[in-house]
Design an enzyme around this catalytic site. Structure first.
Site, short mmCIF file in Angstrom:
data_model
loop_
_atom_site.label_atom_id
_atom_site.label_comp_id
_atom_site.label_asym_id
_atom_site.label_seq_id
_atom_site.Cartn_x
_atom_site.Cartn_y
_atom_site.Cartn_z
N ARG A 52 -16.79 19.67 8.63
CA ARG A 52 -18.23 19.38 8.83
C ARG A 52 -18.79 18.65 7.61
O ARG A 52 -19.66 17.79 7.72
CB ARG A 52 -19.02 20.66 9.10
CG ARG A 52 -19.00 21.64 7.97
CD ARG A 52 -19.96 22.80 8.15
NE ARG A 52 -19.64 23.88 7.23
CZ ARG A 52 -20.53 24.67 6.64
NH1 ARG A 52 -21.81 24.52 6.90
NH2 ARG A 52 -20.16 25.62 5.83
N GLU A 97 -31.88 21.76 22.15
CA GLU A 97 -30.66 20.96 22.21
C GLU A 97 -30.54 20.12 23.49
O GLU A 97 -30.00 19.01 23.48
CB GLU A 97 -29.42 21.86 22.07
CG GLU A 97 -29.32 22.57 20.72
CD GLU A 97 -30.18 23.84 20.63
OE1 GLU A 97 -30.80 24.23 21.65
OE2 GLU A 97 -30.23 24.44 19.55
N PHE A 107 -23.94 25.13 21.14
CA PHE A 107 -25.16 24.60 21.74
C PHE A 107 -24.98 23.17 22.24
O PHE A 107 -25.67 22.74 23.16
CB PHE A 107 -26.32 24.71 20.74
CG PHE A 107 -26.36 26.05 20.07
CD1 PHE A 107 -26.35 27.21 20.84
CD2 PHE A 107 -26.34 26.18 18.69
CE1 PHE A 107 -26.34 28.46 20.24
CE2 PHE A 107 -26.32 27.42 18.09
CZ PHE A 107 -26.32 28.57 18.86
N HIS A 130 -19.16 23.98 13.52
CA HIS A 130 -19.04 25.44 13.69
C HIS A 130 -18.31 25.79 14.98
O HIS A 130 -18.73 26.69 15.72
CB HIS A 130 -20.40 26.11 13.62
CG HIS A 130 -21.06 25.99 12.26
ND1 HIS A 130 -21.46 24.77 11.74
CD2 HIS A 130 -21.35 26.90 11.32
CE1 HIS A 130 -21.98 24.96 10.54
NE2 HIS A 130 -21.93 26.24 10.25
N ASP A 168 -21.08 35.13 11.53
CA ASP A 168 -22.12 35.04 12.56
C ASP A 168 -21.70 35.68 13.89
O ASP A 168 -22.53 36.08 14.69
CB ASP A 168 -22.54 33.58 12.80
CG ASP A 168 -23.61 33.11 11.83
OD1 ASP A 168 -24.09 33.96 11.04
OD2 ASP A 168 -23.97 31.93 11.86
N ARG A 173 -16.37 25.00 10.19
CA ARG A 173 -17.16 25.46 9.06
C ARG A 173 -16.29 25.72 7.83
O ARG A 173 -16.74 25.61 6.70
CB ARG A 173 -17.87 26.75 9.46
CG ARG A 173 -18.58 27.45 8.32
CD ARG A 173 -19.45 28.60 8.80
NE ARG A 173 -20.18 29.18 7.69
CZ ARG A 173 -19.82 30.31 7.06
NH1 ARG A 173 -18.76 30.98 7.45
NH2 ARG A 173 -20.53 30.77 6.06
#
Lengths: 313, 275
Positions: A8, A56, A81, A107, A115, A165
């Protein structure tokens, strides 16, 4: 060990780098520009970065509209998303008219870590792969991520780019060639073909060392383009080795493993064992613990490689 | 508006209704109700308001139109045919397997269609993207979008509304076709999306409410929209679903049903009498 960098991070850097060369490149983000790293582009090109807020679906359709007026939009959010929440907008606004929109999804997979399951998307390759005409790029390191971004810019049509990530070692150097749809043989072998994508390429290379120590010759193939799949290479390697292991940080349903099985079943039926998330949800935790827990390891690839070899006729 | 211009636009709108009815009759399926309600707006847009070139449909400086309520494609196709983007004869191929005229608009197939739509809520967002692109590249073209009143129940319409106001897309003009009916019944009974004027105002839009069948009011609204330079405009057009065909007017059953031969002939005769 060399410095580690997440794909990323390389994505954000590449956008900023190529922003000079491609003046029509614009970026949309949905309140995650610090995490998706599009913020790096925003810092350099504040007038070409548009925040869409936490919406989104709208962002995907806005990017579609912008592309019809000659811009090359990237839109970024987490894979969950982009490929989940906005699936229908990606399908109908972007892919059906084959518009020139690039989806920078970060991610992806279990390596999101702490998370937990709501944010660990292990289904994005499956949803994106089911859309006609969608190109799916899943780079294995920062160098490949940079090349994937430029390849996506130069490709006319929708591209889904999958970034992680987790900071990873860089394995490719400046001589590495990247071409959409062309798999890369990282090491030749004869006993088993290990076909890997994304961060699992690192595990596949480690597995090769372990297997070599036990006298097993493993071929390692990096599939950075999951769609269109390099079927020629997959078939050739499977034909040569007679056993295949796939490795991906994604559900074993619908991802690289499925694509390889679909390809081989109709060409050269070959035993294929899949390493991936075994049709379950993720959970919170430190990444190394999670990778171990979900079998996303070199050790699991080694075990599956031996089992695949045992299935040879 | 001058009488002659009004008569001409009225004639064009009737032709659009006849074309839409013919398309739906030919296909034995489609959505006549909302095609009839938006026909006067379509006539004004393509024959008075928008800067387009039928001989060069992808002209980059053209004004754009997005039929966000994509199921009323018969109105869009009939308008484009009337304007000369393609032969009117094509309207009879609507929804057939070998036709370019898909049930919902396909921008890659049909000359003059600026955005692929059909899934409700997506078109208005795409229109926002076009308007943003125009501002970003210094282009002066304007972007128009027709949104259904039932469509306004989609959350994405309000995501787009937020986006357009936030980015000050004054080159965007949406028309809300407030005909009051959706498939399952009156909008206020199915899932009340009203009041649209207060909602759009609260979202930061310039709001104009008109009778969507009155060309004087239509003209004033689009002129006022162009004078608003700091926010997007929505024209809330009060319309009659099925307008122009007596048995279709205000009947929810004609949202998505095709007339039989007898009904078609009656409808065409009624419309012809309005020419």
């Amino acid at each position: 060990m060399a410095d580690k960098i997440a794909t990323r991070e390389a994505y954000g850097n590449a956008l900023a780098e190529f922003g000079d060369k491609y003046p029509n490149l614009v970026v949309f983000d949905a309140d995650l520009s610090a995490a998706t790293k599009t913020g790096v582009f925003k810092k350099k090109f504040p007038d070409r970065h548009f925040n869409c807020g936490i919406a989104e679906g709208n962002m995907a359709s806005v990017a579609a509209g912008a592309s019809t007026a000659g811009l090359i939009p990237f839109f970024s959010t987490f894979a969950m998303f982009a490929a989940g929440r906005a699936f229908e907008q990606v399908r109908n606004s972007i892919a059906y008219p084959h518009l020139n929109v690039k989806i920078g999804a970060t991610h992806a997979g279990i390596s999101v870590g702490e998370d937990g399951a709501t944010h660990q998307c292990c289904e994005d390759i499956a949803t994106m792969r089911s859309i006609p005409g969608m190109v799916i790029l899943n780079p294995a390191d920062a160098a490949e991520a940079r090349l994937a971004v430029e390849a996506a810019i130069n490709y006319e049509g929708p591209v889904y780019l999958r970034f992680g990530r987790l900071a990873l070692p860089v394995i490719f150097d400046e001589n590495y060639k990247f071409e959409i749809g062309r798999g890369v043989v990282l090491a030749e072998g004869t006993d088993v073909s290990i076909i890997a994508t994304g961060l699992m390429v690192h595990e596949a290379l480690a597995a090769r060392e372990i297997l070599a120590g036990e006298g097993i010759s493993a071929e390692i193939i990096n599939i950075h383009t999951i769609k269109p799949l390099d079927t020629e290479l997959v078939i050739a390697s499977a034909s040569k080795c007679g056993a295949v292991v796939t490795a991906e940080e994604h559900n074993i349903i619908g991802g690289l493993g499925s694509a390889v099985c679909e390809t081989l079943a109709g060409a050269v039926p070959t035993p294929v064992l899949r390493v991936g998330v075994e049709d379950t949800f993720g959970r919170s935790g430190k990444v190394p613990a999670l990778m171990e827990m979900y079998g996303l390891t070199a050790a699991n690839i080694v075990a599956k490689a031996k089992a695949a070899i045992a299935l040879k006729k | 508006m001058e009488q002659a211009k009004k008569a001409e636009l009225s004639r064009i709108a009737t032709n659009i209704r006849m074309g839409a009815l013919t398309a739906v009759f030919s296909a034995s399926s489609g959505h006549p109700g909302g095609s009839m309600s938006i026909a006067d707006i379509m006539a004004y847009l393509y024959f008075s308001e928008m800067n387009v070139k039928p001989e060069d449909p992808k002209w980059e400086d053209r004004d754009r139109f997005v039929m966000s309520k994509g199921h009323t494609s018969p109105a869009l196709y009939a308008t484009l045919a009337e304007k000369g983007f393609f032969d009117k004869e094509l309207l009879t191929t609507f929804r057939q397997a070998d036709s370019i005229l898909q049930g919902h608009p396909d921008m890659k197939a049909v000359p003059g269609v600026d955005m692929t739509t059909g899934s409700l809520g997506l078109g208005i967002s795409a229109a926002c993207g076009m308007a943003l692109a125009a501002k970003h590249t210094g282009k002066t073209f304007r972007v128009y979008a027709a949104v259904g009143d039932g469509e306004s129940e989609e959350g994405q319409v309000w995501e787009a509304a937020m986006f357009a106001a936030h980015h000050k897309l004054s080159n965007l003009c949406a028309v809300l076709d407030l005909n009051g009916l959706q498939i399952d019944g009156p909008i206020t009974e199915v899932m009340n999306p009203t009041p649209h004027d207060e909602k759009f105002r609260a979202f930061g839009w310039n709001v104009i409410v008109i009778n969507g069948h009155d060309f004087d009011q239509i003209e004033s609204a689009f002129e006022a929209a162009k004078k608003c330079t700091d926010k997007p405009t929505v024209i809330i057009a009060n319309t009659v679903k099925g307008k122009g065909v007596s048995y279709m007017e205000n009947q929810v059953s004609w949202h998505g049903a095709a007339p039989n031969k007898e009904q078609y002939e009656q409808g065409m005769a009624e419309l012809a009498a309005q020419l």
